[in-house]
Write an enzyme that holds these catalytic residues in place. Structure first.
Site, PDB file in Angstrom:
ATOM      1  CB  CYS A  90      -0.953   0.101   0.984  1.00 59.45           C
ATOM      2  SG  CYS A  90      -2.482   0.896   1.107  1.00 59.45           S
ATOM      3  NE  ARG A 119      -0.395   9.661  -1.749  1.00 55.73           N
ATOM      4  CZ  ARG A 119      -1.186  10.801  -1.234  1.00 55.73           C
ATOM      5  NH1 ARG A 119      -1.341  11.822  -1.676  1.00 55.73           N
ATOM      6  NH2 ARG A 119      -1.517  10.652   0.198  1.00 55.73           N
ATOM      7  CB  ILE A 148      -7.012   0.550   3.949  1.00 55.69           C
ATOM      8  CG1 ILE A 148      -7.363  -0.654   4.393  1.00 55.69           C
ATOM      9  CG2 ILE A 148      -7.357   1.583   4.820  1.00 55.69           C
ATOM     10  CD1 ILE A 148      -6.867  -1.238   5.848  1.00 55.69           C
ATOM     11  CG  HIS A 185      -2.930  -3.316   3.993  1.00 55.95           C
ATOM     12  ND1 HIS A 185      -1.906  -2.571   4.566  1.00 55.95           N
ATOM     13  CD2 HIS A 185      -3.499  -2.438   3.524  1.00 55.95           C
ATOM     14  CE1 HIS A 185      -2.112  -1.395   4.284  1.00 55.95           C
ATOM     15  NE2 HIS A 185      -3.218  -1.146   3.489  1.00 55.95           N
ATOM     16  CD  GLU A 187      -0.136  -5.198   6.105  1.00 58.62           C
ATOM     17  OE1 GLU A 187      -0.085  -6.152   5.107  1.00 58.62           O
ATOM     18  OE2 GLU A 187      -0.499  -4.409   6.344  1.00 58.62           O
TER      19      GLU A 187
HETATM   20  N1  GLN Z   1      -3.528   6.401   0.942  1.00 57.12           N
HETATM   21  C1  GLN Z   1      -2.085   6.082   1.454  1.00 57.12           C
HETATM   22  C2  GLN Z   1      -1.044   6.911   1.004  1.00 57.12           C
HETATM   23  O1  GLN Z   1      -1.124   7.529   0.173  1.00 57.12           O
HETATM   24  C3  GLN Z   1      -1.915   4.535   1.624  1.00 57.12           C
HETATM   25  C4  GLN Z   1      -2.828   3.716   2.447  1.00 57.12           C
HETATM   26  C5  GLN Z   1      -2.432   2.747   3.250  1.00 57.12           C
HETATM   27  O2  GLN Z   1      -1.159   2.587   3.186  1.00 57.12           O
HETATM   28  N2  GLN Z   1      -3.335   1.778   3.608  1.00 57.12           N
HETATM   29  O3  GLN Z   1      -0.180   6.804   1.288  1.00 57.12           O
END
Ligand code: GLN
Length: 206
Positions: A90, A119, A148, A185, A187
């Protein structure tokens, strides 16, 4: 002791988790559950001691600022260039991308993966969701994936392999040489296949 052939062969490689910000504790727990020796990495001296690194999820713009503030950004770039296995999830995937779309003003990445990453690609309406993904490189069973405020990969350079796509074809997991990245994710779900794959990348380089 019978069967022992000296300390060097029996020493597991030490892997690091970038611990400036984000969900680094979850990654440390998964890697430890797989038998790895794990260290949080916040300083260049700590980076120098690891044979592989996970960059966790969190907020890439904050991670970027902290890594530059702590003098870690340049050593990280050097380690990536010299072939250190790195797995980014992420925000970690964003940090590894050569090009970041919808970055905040002044935001930099470490780079290494020849990809453009957008992003917060799912917008505020669907900023978090879960789905099952087919990941042929990691076996037949689908992987449950948690997204997320996740990024997607919008352009892959020639040396980059897509490992997983959403139903609409958008790329959410990639590999290029020593670098591995997922928009989601692993994890958080108890499916350790990406972490195992990363540990195999580390072992095969040691
Ligand atoms: N939106 C976050 C970013 O731009 C990433 C979100 C995440 O790592 N869960 O870094």
């Amino acid at each position: 002791m019978a069967g022992s052939s000296g300390p060097i062969e029996h020493t597991a490689p030490i892997v690091g988790v970038l611990a400036l910000q984000g969900d680094f504790r979850e990654h440390i727990a998964v890697l430890q559950s797989l038998g790895a020796e794990v260290r949080p990495v916040r300083r260049p001296e700590e980076l120098a001691q690891v044979a592989g690194l996970v960059i966790p999820g969190g907020e890439s713009s904050v991670m970027d600022k902290l890594s530059r503030m702590f003098g870690l950004a340049e050593p990280l770039k050097g380690a990536i260039r010299s072939g250190l296995p790195v797995y980014g999830t992420c925000a970690g995937l964003i940090m590894l991308a050569d090009r970041v779309l919808d970055a905040i003003a002044g935001q930099q990445s470490l780079g290494g993966l020849d990809i453009s990453v957008r992003r917060n690609a799912f917008g505020s309406q669907r900023d978090s969701f879960e789905t099952d993904l087919q990941i042929p490189a990691l076996g037949q069973h689908p992987m449950h994936a948690v997204f997320i405020r996740a990024p997607v990969v919008e352009h892959l350079g020639e040396g980059v392999t897509s490992l997983a796509t959403l139903d609409d074809g958008r790329v959410v997991a990639v590999k290029q040489g020593n670098l591995l990245g997922t928009s989601f994710h692993p994890e958080m779900t108890g499916d350790t296949r990406f972490h195992e794959h990363f540990l195999n990348m580390v072992r095969s380089r040691c």
